[in-house]
Every structure is written in structure tokens, then in C-alpha cells.
Design a protein around this motif. Structure first.
Motif, PDB file in Angstrom:
ATOM      1  N   SER A  36      63.179  12.497  45.517  1.00 51.37           N
ATOM      2  CA  SER A  36      63.104  11.040  45.633  1.00 51.37           C
ATOM      3  C   SER A  36      64.363  10.352  45.130  1.00 51.37           C
ATOM      4  O   SER A  36      64.616   9.193  45.470  1.00 51.37           O
ATOM      5  CB  SER A  36      61.889  10.510  44.865  1.00 51.37           C
ATOM      6  OG  SER A  36      61.985  10.843  43.486  1.00 51.37           O
ATOM      7  N   ALA A  37      65.170  11.061  44.325  1.00 51.90           N
ATOM      8  CA  ALA A  37      66.401  10.474  43.793  1.00 51.90           C
ATOM      9  C   ALA A  37      67.593  10.637  44.739  1.00 51.90           C
ATOM     10  O   ALA A  37      68.670  10.100  44.463  1.00 51.90           O
ATOM     11  CB  ALA A  37      66.742  11.096  42.439  1.00 51.90           C
ATOM     12  N   CYS A  38      67.418  11.349  45.842  1.00 55.25           N
ATOM     13  CA  CYS A  38      68.528  11.563  46.783  1.00 55.25           C
ATOM     14  C   CYS A  38      68.784  10.309  47.609  1.00 55.25           C
ATOM     15  O   CYS A  38      67.843   9.678  48.111  1.00 55.25           O
ATOM     16  CB  CYS A  38      68.215  12.731  47.716  1.00 55.25           C
ATOM     17  SG  CYS A  38      68.185  14.341  46.891  1.00 55.25           S
ATOM     18  N   SER A  39      70.049   9.981  47.793  1.00 57.50           N
ATOM     19  CA  SER A  39      70.403   8.754  48.524  1.00 57.50           C
ATOM     20  C   SER A  39      70.026   8.829  49.998  1.00 57.50           C
ATOM     21  O   SER A  39      69.723   7.818  50.623  1.00 57.50           O
ATOM     22  CB  SER A  39      71.900   8.469  48.373  1.00 57.50           C
ATOM     23  OG  SER A  39      72.665   9.548  48.883  1.00 57.50           O
ATOM     24  N   GLY A  40      70.031  10.025  50.568  1.00 53.96           N
ATOM     25  CA  GLY A  40      69.698  10.177  51.988  1.00 53.96           C
ATOM     26  C   GLY A  40      68.250  10.550  52.226  1.00 53.96           C
ATOM     27  O   GLY A  40      67.906  11.091  53.289  1.00 53.96           O
ATOM     28  N   LEU A  41      67.401  10.229  51.274  1.00 57.29           N
ATOM     29  CA  LEU A  41      65.998  10.639  51.331  1.00 57.29           C
ATOM     30  C   LEU A  41      65.296  10.199  52.611  1.00 57.29           C
ATOM     31  O   LEU A  41      64.655  11.004  53.289  1.00 57.29           O
ATOM     32  CB  LEU A  41      65.256  10.076  50.117  1.00 57.29           C
ATOM     33  CG  LEU A  41      63.734  10.222  50.114  1.00 57.29           C
ATOM     34  CD1 LEU A  41      63.337  11.677  49.976  1.00 57.29           C
ATOM     35  CD2 LEU A  41      63.119   9.385  48.995  1.00 57.29           C
ATOM     36  N   GLU A  42      65.409   8.919  52.955  1.00 57.40           N
ATOM     37  CA  GLU A  42      64.630   8.375  54.072  1.00 57.40           C
ATOM     38  C   GLU A  42      64.948   9.058  55.393  1.00 57.40           C
ATOM     39  O   GLU A  42      64.050   9.335  56.201  1.00 57.40           O
ATOM     40  CB  GLU A  42      64.840   6.864  54.179  1.00 57.40           C
ATOM     41  CG  GLU A  42      64.258   6.075  53.008  1.00 57.40           C
ATOM     42  CD  GLU A  42      62.768   6.338  52.793  1.00 57.40           C
ATOM     43  OE1 GLU A  42      62.042   6.480  53.790  1.00 57.40           O
ATOM     44  OE2 GLU A  42      62.345   6.416  51.627  1.00 57.40           O
ATOM     45  N   SER A  43      66.235   9.345  55.616  1.00 58.90           N
ATOM     46  CA  SER A  43      66.601   9.997  56.876  1.00 58.90           C
ATOM     47  C   SER A  43      66.034  11.413  56.937  1.00 58.90           C
ATOM     48  O   SER A  43      65.604  11.883  58.002  1.00 58.90           O
ATOM     49  CB  SER A  43      68.122  10.027  57.043  1.00 58.90           C
ATOM     50  OG  SER A  43      68.726  10.795  56.021  1.00 58.90           O
ATOM     51  N   THR A  44      66.001  12.096  55.801  1.00 61.95           N
ATOM     52  CA  THR A  44      65.444  13.450  55.771  1.00 61.95           C
ATOM     53  C   THR A  44      63.937  13.427  55.990  1.00 61.95           C
ATOM     54  O   THR A  44      63.393  14.244  56.742  1.00 61.95           O
ATOM     55  CB  THR A  44      65.775  14.142  54.425  1.00 61.95           C
ATOM     56  OG1 THR A  44      67.189  14.281  54.324  1.00 61.95           O
ATOM     57  CG2 THR A  44      65.128  15.511  54.331  1.00 61.95           C
ATOM     58  N   LEU A  45      63.257  12.481  55.359  1.00 66.41           N
ATOM     59  CA  LEU A  45      61.814  12.359  55.566  1.00 66.41           C
ATOM     60  C   LEU A  45      61.508  12.040  57.023  1.00 66.41           C
ATOM     61  O   LEU A  45      60.571  12.601  57.618  1.00 66.41           O
ATOM     62  CB  LEU A  45      61.235  11.267  54.661  1.00 66.41           C
ATOM     63  CG  LEU A  45      61.318  11.505  53.146  1.00 66.41           C
ATOM     64  CD1 LEU A  45      60.680  10.340  52.394  1.00 66.41           C
ATOM     65  CD2 LEU A  45      60.645  12.815  52.765  1.00 66.41           C
ATOM     66  N   GLY A  46      62.320  11.162  57.615  1.00 65.41           N
ATOM     67  CA  GLY A  46      62.134  10.820  59.026  1.00 65.41           C
ATOM     68  C   GLY A  46      62.379  12.004  59.937  1.00 65.41           C
ATOM     69  O   GLY A  46      61.664  12.209  60.934  1.00 65.41           O
ATOM     70  N   PHE A  47      63.387  12.807  59.594  1.00 65.12           N
ATOM     71  CA  PHE A  47      63.717  13.992  60.394  1.00 65.12           C
ATOM     72  C   PHE A  47      62.544  14.969  60.415  1.00 65.12           C
ATOM     73  O   PHE A  47      62.110  15.416  61.478  1.00 65.12           O
ATOM     74  CB  PHE A  47      64.973  14.659  59.827  1.00 65.12           C
ATOM     75  CG  PHE A  47      65.243  16.026  60.377  1.00 65.12           C
ATOM     76  CD1 PHE A  47      65.586  16.206  61.706  1.00 65.12           C
ATOM     77  CD2 PHE A  47      65.169  17.145  59.551  1.00 65.12           C
ATOM     78  CE1 PHE A  47      65.845  17.472  62.225  1.00 65.12           C
ATOM     79  CE2 PHE A  47      65.424  18.412  60.053  1.00 65.12           C
ATOM     80  CZ  PHE A  47      65.760  18.581  61.384  1.00 65.12           C
ATOM     81  N   PHE A  48      62.002  15.288  59.241  1.00 67.88           N
ATOM     82  CA  PHE A  48      60.910  16.262  59.204  1.00 67.88           C
ATOM     83  C   PHE A  48      59.621  15.692  59.789  1.00 67.88           C
ATOM     84  O   PHE A  48      58.822  16.432  60.370  1.00 67.88           O
ATOM     85  CB  PHE A  48      60.705  16.789  57.783  1.00 67.88           C
ATOM     86  CG  PHE A  48      61.724  17.850  57.419  1.00 67.88           C
ATOM     87  CD1 PHE A  48      61.624  19.126  57.942  1.00 67.88           C
ATOM     88  CD2 PHE A  48      62.795  17.555  56.599  1.00 67.88           C
ATOM     89  CE1 PHE A  48      62.571  20.101  57.651  1.00 67.88           C
ATOM     90  CE2 PHE A  48      63.741  18.518  56.287  1.00 67.88           C
ATOM     91  CZ  PHE A  48      63.628  19.794  56.820  1.00 67.88           C
ATOM     92  N   ALA A  49      59.437  14.387  59.664  1.00 67.68           N
ATOM     93  CA  ALA A  49      58.281  13.764  60.310  1.00 67.68           C
ATOM     94  C   ALA A  49      58.376  13.909  61.822  1.00 67.68           C
ATOM     95  O   ALA A  49      57.369  14.150  62.502  1.00 67.68           O
ATOM     96  CB  ALA A  49      58.198  12.290  59.925  1.00 67.68           C
ATOM     97  N   SER A  50      59.603  13.799  62.358  1.00 65.70           N
ATOM     98  CA  SER A  50      59.804  13.949  63.807  1.00 65.70           C
ATOM     99  C   SER A  50      59.515  15.366  64.276  1.00 65.70           C
ATOM    100  O   SER A  50      59.227  15.596  65.453  1.00 65.70           O
ATOM    101  CB  SER A  50      61.242  13.555  64.185  1.00 65.70           C
ATOM    102  OG  SER A  50      62.170  14.547  63.772  1.00 65.70           O
ATOM    103  N   LEU A  51      59.576  16.325  63.348  1.00 69.83           N
ATOM    104  CA  LEU A  51      59.266  17.720  63.681  1.00 69.83           C
ATOM    105  C   LEU A  51      57.776  18.016  63.503  1.00 69.83           C
ATOM    106  O   LEU A  51      57.333  19.137  63.758  1.00 69.83           O
ATOM    107  CB  LEU A  51      60.079  18.677  62.800  1.00 69.83           C
ATOM    108  CG  LEU A  51      61.606  18.543  62.811  1.00 69.83           C
ATOM    109  CD1 LEU A  51      62.231  19.683  62.019  1.00 69.83           C
ATOM    110  CD2 LEU A  51      62.147  18.530  64.225  1.00 69.83           C
TER     111      LEU A  51
END
Length: 349
Positions: free
Chosen positions: A39-54
Motif C-alpha cells: 500500500s506504500a508503493c507509489s504505483g499501487l493503483e496501476s498494479t491493482l488495476g492490472f491484476f484486476a484486468s487479469l
């Protein structure tokens, strides 16, 4: 794998995979659970979105770490494999031995063939955990194309050796396998460098555990210093009663009841909040979770991951001089930089 999943299916995509199957290091990550990000990673949202798309559902634990809902690293690999399945030609058991710049792009020579490409994503990892195929090959390939590495490349997020004399060797052999709640502080010349809290694990060579792993990036020699000599200046101070004040321990004669009986034989009440361990070494590449150092990031456009030196060459993941603590930060770097590289290539179609 993240990059290949995002690349446009209009492209002719080939993955050169050194292992029998892709994703071996992912399978081994997070104790087989795969700590995807934090949760402390700056690019968190894009990574969560990426795995959600999978189609992969994640959950967050109390320390901010994200895991697949199934708690199976194999499901992360499978989600990535499915995303690549219809558009990526994966050549397993094949190693990239040489990359040459050509008039129209690149020529990649492997142990089996030569492959031409208009663009290359170099995502070979660093040198940590060579048993999974990461033996530093990418550095040689990048250097051959004009890139440079940092002066030092060394293993981090690994155990610390504290067996410099016979007495400590005997103690750690006896304590092997014991775990305890602790706060650990790394001292250099008696000055604190970093403090971490968590579970410490005693091993036959010294100490391990996430809190110890996070000390290792700071156990290093400066330029011109002899590492073996510098090690003598490092001490790990261990507080085995981190939630108990010194005041409340007054009058207690035995540390048993706070620590295990066996550990109490070596740690009395005078040292339960100040157990001092002399650092004698750091575990090597086989035990390391991450590489410190790598390709200089000043040579890479960090928005697109394209090389500033070689057009059409992209560098992603641990091959770069980017490293973070345990807790999903380094896998976040892998997903994030791989996705950026793929998006930059897609934009050029």
C-alpha cells in the motif's frame, strides 16, 4: 510476463525464457504466496488495476502487503500465462547470449537460433536467487549495447552471519530454528543506521527474518574500503522484549517466560533488551531475495523505460538500480516497469 501481457496483440511477440517455464521466481516469492505489492508503493493503483484486468482478486493484510486471494503464487503465474497465451510465443529453455544493433532494430542470438526484433524489453532480473535462472546475464547484454552498471552489485534482503568466533558458532548452532518477536537496530561504529521490528529467526549462521533482511542494504563498504574490514564495524542490537518497558522488567531475575527456555540460557535480563550480535558476513546470492545495484537509471527514461542510449531497447525490473525493502516493493518495481515498457511500445504502433 507483465510486459508481454500488456503488449498489443497486433505485435509479433516472442519471449525468450531461460527456464523450463516462465515465472519461477514469482512461484517462490512471498513464501509461495506472492506478495504482489504494498500500500506504500507509489504505483499501487496501476498494479491493482492490472491484476484486476487479469481477473485476479487480491487482499491486503494488516501491514499493507497485497496477496492473491487464494494465497497461491501459482495463481499469479497462471493469470499472467493466460494473458499471454493467445499472443506471445514463449521459447523456453532458451538463453539470450548476444544482442546486436542492426539497421532495422536488433538481432538476438540464443543458444538455439538468431531472432530479429524491432524492439527489445530486457527484463532478465539481477543476480539474486541464481537457482531460478537469474545469474546476471542481463548486465552483460546491456553493457554490450553501451550501458553501465553501478560500481557495486551485491546481494540484499538475506540473512546476516554472526558466527565470527567459536562461542557464537556454538550459540547459533544451539539456537537454530528458534523464532522470537524483536526489534533490531543496525549499528555502525555504535551509530544507529536503521531499526526494524518483526520476527527474528535464529539460524546456524546467525539471524534471519524480514526485519533482519531489511538491514542488509546498509551493510556495505564505501568506495575504496575493504568489505571484510568494514564488517567489524557493524553490530546488530536486538531487543527481545520490544513491547515491554525497561521499568516494568525491574526485579525480574530470569528472561524465561519472555523468551523460550533455550534462548533464555544465552540472554539474561541484563541483555534481553540489548543483545548485541557482531556481524561477520551477509548471505550470498543463493539466499538473497534482491539485488542491490544494477544498470544506471540515469541511462533510462523512467517514464517509458526506453534506453536513452539505444533506441528501441527497454529495460525493466531488477536489472535496474532500483531496490526496496521486503513487503512487495521489488515485485511492484517489476510489474510497474514492465507495464510502462509495454505501454510505450504500444504507443508507437
Amino acid at each position: 510476463m507483465a510486459a508481454a501481457s500488456v503488449l498489443d496483440k497486433q505485435l509479433n511477440i516472442c519471449m525468450i525464457e531461460k527456464n523450463e517455464n516462465p515465472g519461477r521466481k514469482v512461484l517462490a516469492s512471498g513464501g509461495g504466496r506472492c506478495n504482489i505489492t504494498n500500500s506504500a508503493c507509489s504505483g499501487l493503483e496501476s498494479t491493482l488495476g492490472f491484476f484486476a484486468s487479469l481477473g485476479l482478486v487480491l487482499y491486503q493484510d494488516e501491514e499493507g502487503r497485497f496477496y492473491p486471494y487464494s494465497n497461491k503464487a501459482a495463481d499469479v503465474v497462471e493469470a499472467l500465462r493466460r494473458a499471454m497465451a493467445d499472443k506471445v510465443q514463449v521459447k523456453c529453455n532458451e538463453s539470450a547470449l548476444e544482442i546486436a544493433k542492426t539497421k532495422n532494430g536488433f538481432l538476438v542470438k540464443t543458444n538455439h537460433q538468431a531472432i530479429s526484433a524491432k524492439a527489445i524489453i530486457l527484463a532478465t532480473g539481477g543476480k539474486a536467487a541464481p537457482q531460478f535462472g537469474t545469474t546476471g546475464d542481463g548486465y552483460k547484454l546491456a553493457i554490450s549495447l553501451g550501458h553501465h552498471t553501478t560500481k557495486r552489485i551485491y546481494p540484499i534482503l538475506t540473512g546476516v552471519e554472526c558466527t565470527g568466533d567459536k562461542a557464537s558458532q556454538k550459540m547459533f548452532k544451539d539456537l537454530k530454528g528458534i523464532r522470537a518477536k524483536a526489534s533490531v537496530t543496525l549499528l555502525k561504529d555504535e551509530e544507529p543506521l536503521i531499526e526494524e521490528a518483526g520476527e527474528i529467526q535464529f539460524t546456524e549462521y546467525g539471524v534471519s527474518g524480514i526485519c533482519v533482511f531489511n538491514l542488509t542494504p546498509f551493510i556495505k563498504a564505501d568506495e575504496g574500503e575493504n568489505f571484510l574490514e568494514v564488517l567489524k564495524r557493524f553490530i546488530i542490537k536486538v531487543d527481545l522484549a520490544p513491547d515491554i518497558s525497561q521499568e516494568s522488567l525491574k526485579g525480574r531475575s530470569d528472561s524465561f517466560g519472555i523468551v523460550t527456555e533455550k534462548l533464555a540460557k544465552y540472554v539474561d535480563m541484563d541483555h534481553i533488551k540489548n543483545m548485541r550480535l557482531q556481524v561477520s558476513g551477509v548471505r550470498g546470492w543463493k539466499d538473497a531475495q534482491c539485488t542491490a545495484g544494477g544498470i544506471e537509471i540515469t541511462e533510462v527514461d523512467m517514464d517509458t523505460m526506453e534506453s536513452k542510449l539505444v533506441q528501441g531497447l527497454y529495460l525493466a525490473g531488477e536489472i535496474l538500480d532500483i531496490q526496496g525493502p521486503c513487503g512487495g516493493y521489488n515485485l511492484q518495481n517489476a510489474w510497474e516497469t514492465g507495464i510502462k515498457a509495454a505501454q510505450a511500445i504500444n504507443a508507437k504502433i
